[in-house]
Design an enzyme around this catalytic site. Structure first.
Site, PDB file in Angstrom:
ATOM      1  N   GLY A   8       1.030  -1.217   0.126  1.00 51.61           N
ATOM      2  CA  GLY A   8      -0.043  -0.687   0.070  1.00 51.61           C
ATOM      3  C   GLY A   8       1.081   1.867  -0.331  1.00 51.61           C
ATOM      4  O   GLY A   8       0.756   2.743   0.289  1.00 51.61           O
ATOM      5  N   GLY A  11       0.111   4.564  -1.380  1.00 50.57           N
ATOM      6  CA  GLY A  11      -1.198   5.938  -0.549  1.00 50.57           C
ATOM      7  C   GLY A  11      -0.367   7.285   0.127  1.00 50.57           C
ATOM      8  O   GLY A  11       1.211   6.842   0.001  1.00 50.57           O
ATOM      9  N   GLN A  12      -1.682   7.552   0.556  1.00 44.88           N
ATOM     10  CA  GLN A  12      -1.157   9.332   1.748  1.00 44.88           C
ATOM     11  C   GLN A  12      -0.291   8.630   2.867  1.00 44.88           C
ATOM     12  O   GLN A  12       1.300   9.620   2.820  1.00 44.88           O
ATOM     13  CB  GLN A  12      -2.054   9.646   1.951  1.00 44.88           C
ATOM     14  CG  GLN A  12      -1.713  10.942   2.569  1.00 44.88           C
ATOM     15  CD  GLN A  12      -3.092  11.254   4.130  1.00 44.88           C
ATOM     16  OE1 GLN A  12      -4.139  10.712   4.026  1.00 44.88           O
ATOM     17  NE2 GLN A  12      -2.678  12.689   4.565  1.00 44.88           N
ATOM     18  N   ASP A  34       2.221  -1.924  -4.247  1.00 40.53           N
ATOM     19  CA  ASP A  34       1.383  -1.452  -4.287  1.00 40.53           C
ATOM     20  C   ASP A  34       0.336  -2.671  -5.961  1.00 40.53           C
ATOM     21  O   ASP A  34       0.824  -2.518  -5.790  1.00 40.53           O
ATOM     22  CB  ASP A  34       1.445  -0.249  -4.538  1.00 40.53           C
ATOM     23  CG  ASP A  34      -0.655   0.458  -4.395  1.00 40.53           C
ATOM     24  OD1 ASP A  34      -0.050   1.318  -2.994  1.00 40.53           O
ATOM     25  OD2 ASP A  34      -1.073   0.645  -4.492  1.00 40.53           O
ATOM     26  N   ARG A  36      -1.094  -0.362  -7.043  1.00 41.29           N
ATOM     27  CA  ARG A  36      -1.066  -0.136  -9.161  1.00 41.29           C
ATOM     28  C   ARG A  36       0.272  -0.695  -9.535  1.00 41.29           C
ATOM     29  O   ARG A  36       1.382  -0.830  -9.066  1.00 41.29           O
ATOM     30  CB  ARG A  36      -0.554   1.582  -8.115  1.00 41.29           C
ATOM     31  CG  ARG A  36      -1.576   1.817  -7.739  1.00 41.29           C
ATOM     32  CD  ARG A  36      -1.628   3.838  -6.660  1.00 41.29           C
ATOM     33  NE  ARG A  36      -2.508   4.226  -5.689  1.00 41.29           N
ATOM     34  CZ  ARG A  36      -2.004   5.670  -5.674  1.00 41.29           C
ATOM     35  NH1 ARG A  36      -1.758   5.691  -6.133  1.00 41.29           N
ATOM     36  NH2 ARG A  36      -3.292   5.686  -4.245  1.00 41.29           N
ATOM     37  N   ASP A  52      -0.700  -7.605  -5.217  1.00 39.64           N
ATOM     38  CA  ASP A  52      -2.392  -7.065  -4.774  1.00 39.64           C
ATOM     39  C   ASP A  52      -2.603  -8.409  -3.549  1.00 39.64           C
ATOM     40  O   ASP A  52      -2.021  -8.935  -4.186  1.00 39.64           O
ATOM     41  CB  ASP A  52      -3.325  -8.167  -5.835  1.00 39.64           C
ATOM     42  CG  ASP A  52      -4.655  -7.891  -6.281  1.00 39.64           C
ATOM     43  OD1 ASP A  52      -5.124  -7.478  -4.595  1.00 39.64           O
ATOM     44  OD2 ASP A  52      -5.639  -8.244  -6.187  1.00 39.64           O
ATOM     45  N   ILE A  53      -2.674  -7.007  -2.435  1.00 43.59           N
ATOM     46  CA  ILE A  53      -2.629  -8.118  -1.153  1.00 43.59           C
ATOM     47  C   ILE A  53      -3.807  -9.473  -1.160  1.00 43.59           C
ATOM     48  O   ILE A  53      -3.865 -10.327  -0.522  1.00 43.59           O
ATOM     49  CB  ILE A  53      -2.480  -6.965   0.013  1.00 43.59           C
ATOM     50  CG1 ILE A  53      -2.869  -7.674   1.128  1.00 43.59           C
ATOM     51  CG2 ILE A  53      -4.006  -6.304   0.031  1.00 43.59           C
ATOM     52  CD1 ILE A  53      -1.081  -7.878   1.871  1.00 43.59           C
ATOM     53  N   TYR A 142     -15.344   0.266   8.623  1.00 49.31           N
ATOM     54  CA  TYR A 142     -14.459   1.091   8.174  1.00 49.31           C
ATOM     55  C   TYR A 142     -13.528   0.533  10.132  1.00 49.31           C
ATOM     56  O   TYR A 142     -12.936  -0.391  10.300  1.00 49.31           O
ATOM     57  CB  TYR A 142     -13.489   2.307   8.179  1.00 49.31           C
ATOM     58  CG  TYR A 142     -12.648   2.481   8.245  1.00 49.31           C
ATOM     59  CD1 TYR A 142     -10.902   1.932   7.671  1.00 49.31           C
ATOM     60  CD2 TYR A 142     -11.854   3.491   9.138  1.00 49.31           C
ATOM     61  CE1 TYR A 142      -9.968   2.601   7.756  1.00 49.31           C
ATOM     62  CE2 TYR A 142     -10.647   4.518   8.864  1.00 49.31           C
ATOM     63  CZ  TYR A 142     -10.090   3.810   7.898  1.00 49.31           C
ATOM     64  OH  TYR A 142      -8.886   3.970   8.748  1.00 49.31           O
ATOM     65  N   LYS A 146     -10.948  -2.727  11.484  1.00 43.85           N
ATOM     66  CA  LYS A 146     -10.106  -1.889  12.165  1.00 43.85           C
ATOM     67  C   LYS A 146     -10.222  -2.609  13.665  1.00 43.85           C
ATOM     68  O   LYS A 146      -9.587  -3.519  13.829  1.00 43.85           O
ATOM     69  CB  LYS A 146      -9.592  -0.226  12.426  1.00 43.85           C
ATOM     70  CG  LYS A 146      -9.722  -0.034  10.736  1.00 43.85           C
ATOM     71  CD  LYS A 146      -8.676   0.085  10.536  1.00 43.85           C
ATOM     72  CE  LYS A 146      -7.907   0.728   9.806  1.00 43.85           C
ATOM     73  NZ  LYS A 146      -6.732  -0.165   8.437  1.00 43.85           N
TER      74      LYS A 146
HETATM   75  P1  NAD Z   1      -4.688   5.753   0.602  1.00 44.93           P
HETATM   76  O1  NAD Z   1      -6.307   5.434   0.538  1.00 44.93           O
HETATM   77  O2  NAD Z   1      -3.992   6.499   0.684  1.00 44.93           O
HETATM   78  O3  NAD Z   1      -3.528   4.328   0.456  1.00 44.93           O
HETATM   79  C1  NAD Z   1      -3.727   2.622   0.036  1.00 44.93           C
HETATM   80  C2  NAD Z   1      -2.406   2.637  -0.973  1.00 44.93           C
HETATM   81  O4  NAD Z   1      -3.022   1.136  -0.173  1.00 44.93           O
HETATM   82  C3  NAD Z   1      -3.205   2.669  -1.731  1.00 44.93           C
HETATM   83  O5  NAD Z   1      -1.775   3.417  -3.220  1.00 44.93           O
HETATM   84  C4  NAD Z   1      -3.893   1.578  -2.752  1.00 44.93           C
HETATM   85  O6  NAD Z   1      -3.496   1.643  -4.019  1.00 44.93           O
HETATM   86  C5  NAD Z   1      -3.241   0.669  -1.890  1.00 44.93           C
HETATM   87  N1  NAD Z   1      -4.211  -0.376  -2.227  1.00 44.93           N
HETATM   88  C6  NAD Z   1      -5.622  -0.895  -2.374  1.00 44.93           C
HETATM   89  N2  NAD Z   1      -5.062  -2.125  -2.354  1.00 44.93           N
HETATM   90  C7  NAD Z   1      -4.276  -2.784  -2.967  1.00 44.93           C
HETATM   91  C8  NAD Z   1      -3.785  -4.512  -2.789  1.00 44.93           C
HETATM   92  N3  NAD Z   1      -5.330  -4.961  -2.797  1.00 44.93           N
HETATM   93  N4  NAD Z   1      -2.629  -4.446  -2.387  1.00 44.93           N
HETATM   94  C9  NAD Z   1      -2.421  -3.368  -2.545  1.00 44.93           C
HETATM   95  N5  NAD Z   1      -2.370  -2.097  -2.551  1.00 44.93           N
HETATM   96  C10 NAD Z   1      -3.386  -1.492  -2.521  1.00 44.93           C
HETATM   97  O7  NAD Z   1      -4.410   5.135   2.311  1.00 44.93           O
HETATM   98  P2  NAD Z   1      -3.908   5.324   3.340  1.00 44.93           P
HETATM   99  O8  NAD Z   1      -4.361   6.987   3.922  1.00 44.93           O
HETATM  100  O9  NAD Z   1      -2.192   5.770   3.524  1.00 44.93           O
HETATM  101  O10 NAD Z   1      -3.386   4.884   4.563  1.00 44.93           O
HETATM  102  C11 NAD Z   1      -2.947   3.292   4.327  1.00 44.93           C
HETATM  103  C12 NAD Z   1      -3.510   2.971   6.206  1.00 44.93           C
HETATM  104  O11 NAD Z   1      -3.207   3.273   7.195  1.00 44.93           O
HETATM  105  C13 NAD Z   1      -4.920   2.363   5.885  1.00 44.93           C
HETATM  106  O12 NAD Z   1      -4.697   1.341   6.407  1.00 44.93           O
HETATM  107  C14 NAD Z   1      -5.615   2.967   6.608  1.00 44.93           C
HETATM  108  O13 NAD Z   1      -7.185   2.557   7.215  1.00 44.93           O
HETATM  109  C15 NAD Z   1      -4.584   3.486   7.988  1.00 44.93           C
HETATM  110  N6  NAD Z   1      -4.918   5.397   8.127  1.00 44.93           N
HETATM  111  C16 NAD Z   1      -4.674   6.363   7.579  1.00 44.93           C
HETATM  112  C17 NAD Z   1      -5.030   7.373   8.189  1.00 44.93           C
HETATM  113  C18 NAD Z   1      -5.006   8.535   7.263  1.00 44.93           C
HETATM  114  O14 NAD Z   1      -5.809   9.326   8.083  1.00 44.93           O
HETATM  115  N7  NAD Z   1      -4.923   8.329   6.180  1.00 44.93           N
HETATM  116  C19 NAD Z   1      -5.989   7.854   9.227  1.00 44.93           C
HETATM  117  C20 NAD Z   1      -6.348   6.165  10.531  1.00 44.93           C
HETATM  118  C21 NAD Z   1      -5.173   5.132  10.023  1.00 44.93           C
HETATM  119  N1  SER Z   2      -9.134   9.483   7.965  1.00 43.98           N
HETATM  120  C1  SER Z   2      -9.101   8.231   8.613  1.00 43.98           C
HETATM  121  C2  SER Z   2     -10.526   8.131   8.143  1.00 43.98           C
HETATM  122  O1  SER Z   2     -11.134   9.651   7.913  1.00 43.98           O
HETATM  123  C3  SER Z   2      -8.810   7.992   9.492  1.00 43.98           C
HETATM  124  O2  SER Z   2      -8.659   6.377   9.733  1.00 43.98           O
HETATM  125  O3  SER Z   2     -10.906   7.304   7.046  1.00 43.98           O
END
Ligand code: NAD
Ligand code: SER
Length: 314
Positions: A8, A11-12, A34, A36, A52-53, A142, A146
């Site tokens: 992943g 992602g962000q 990822d 992608r 792909d996970i 969600y 979690k």
């Molecule tokens: P994101 O959506 O920005 O990134 C997720 C990445 O996972 C993407 O690049 C996507 O292409 C990839 N992905 C999706 N399906 C996939 C698959 N089948 N195989 C491999 N890769 C795959 O999410 P994020 O914000 O980077 O969050 C990452 C983790 O942190 C998540 O588990 C999310 O729940 C957790 N989280 C994020 C936040 C936040 O504010 N960003 C807050 C709490 C928890």
């Molecule tokens: N930033 C995340 C969301 O809004 C919190 O897990 O889904």
């Protein structure tokens, strides 16, 4: 040195985690993966694997063949996207976790990071300074995924000795990569509109307080938790951590101190109900005590950094 895999990675969080881990351990030891097809330019300074996970066999083969020892499993659907596709959200958010936990149980992996979220809390949870251990009745798919994931991590640790570590991230705010479908995304989007000199239409109401954090703090917390000695990691569900909590109105006032003409309007949508079910603020005293966690970026600093660094795509 252990080989590290981040799943992943585009992602962000993944983008910035890859950069931070490569800075620390060298580009070649940190593999970004990822679903992608293409690796984004920002993390093209090291190895990239399309993975792909949900393809359990491919993930197992890659981790075993490459002798990966540490995995950061970030692939998931976030809160807003998950509500639109609950079946797939449950599948993605849970199945990949079992694939990785099982590899650790079988001895292939030494350490796992799996992120949880403030979404594990629900409408019946105390909202202010939400404690580490409290009522947890999430009302989103969600949050349910979690909370289940946290409990599976704890189970694999106590039954099989799996060294899995986790943080309940607040809403994360960053400028190097865009957020991917969460309820807290407004607090990133707002800076792009401010920089464009446009009014921002917020999908949450003005007094909706939520726990938030600047990405640098979140990345530092993640790496600190992964590096700390095993015996200091006493919580094997997931640790509360806190940055700064604010409402859209408070964020707007802070932006207006630097950009006095910035304007906001409010059109709450389905994400309001999700936000209303989450805490206003988080008590992170257990993380502070166990592994010395402490946030460094408050709201004024976060706004200053974001306005300085957000760049509008051309
Ligand atoms: P994101 O959506 O920005 O990134 C997720 C990445 O996972 C993407 O690049 C996507 O292409 C990839 N992905 C999706 N399906 C996939 C698959 N089948 N195989 C491999 N890769 C795959 O999410 P994020 O914000 O980077 O969050 C990452 C983790 O942190 C998540 O588990 C999310 O729940 C957790 N989280 C994020 C936040 C936040 O504010 N960003 C807050 C709490 C928890
Ligand atoms: N930033 C995340 C969301 O809004 C919190 O897990 O889904």
């Amino acid at each position: 040195m252990s080989k590290i895999l981040i799943i992943g990675a585009c992602g962000q969080i993944g983008t910035e985690l890859v950069l931070a881990l490569r800075e620390k351990y060298g580009n070649q030891l940190v593999i970004a993966a990822d679903v992608r097809e293409n690796c984004p330019d920002i993390i093209a300074n090291g190895p990239y694997k399309k993975l792909d996970i949900l393809d359990r066999d491919a993930v197992r083969e890659f981790i075993i063949d490459e002798k990966i020892e540490h995995v950061y499993l970030l692939a998931a659907l976030l809160s807003a996207t998950a509500e639109k596709n609950p079946d797939f959200a449950w599948k993605l958010n849970m199945e990949g976790l079992f694939t990785i936990l099982d590899l650790a149980k079988e001895g292939y992996l030494k350490r796992i990071f799996w992120p949880s979220s403030i979404a594990v809390f629900g409408p019946t949870t105390p909202k202010v300074e939400t404690p580490q251990q409290t009522i947890m009745e999430p009302s989103t798919v969600y949050g349910i995924s979690k909370l289940a994931g946290e409990n599976w991590c704890s189970y694999y640790h106590s039954k099989f000795g799996v060294d899995v570590r986790s943080i309940r991230y607040p809403g994360l705010i960053s400028y190097k990569s865009l957020p991917g479908g969460g309820t807290t995304d407004y607090a990133v989007d707002i800076f792009y509109k401010a920089k464009e000199g446009k009014e921002f239409n917020c999908f949450l109401s003005e007094n909706t307080a939520l726990p938030m954090m600047f990405m640098d703090d979140a990345i530092r917390a993640t790496i600190e938790l992964m590096e700390v000695d095993q015996e200091k990691v006493k919580i094997r569900t997931s640790y509360n951590i806190a940055g700064c909590s604010f409402t859209p109105k408070e964020l707007t006032h802070e932006i207006q101190k630097i950009m006095p003409n910035f304007k906001i309007s409010y059109s709450p949508d389905y994400r309001q109900e999700i936000a209303d079910s989450w805490p206003d603020s988080i008590d992170d005293s257990v993380a502070k005590k166990d592994w010395g966690w402490s946030s460094q970026v408050d709201l004024p600093k976060l706004v200053e950094i974001m306005l300085k660094n957000v760049s509008i795509p051309v």
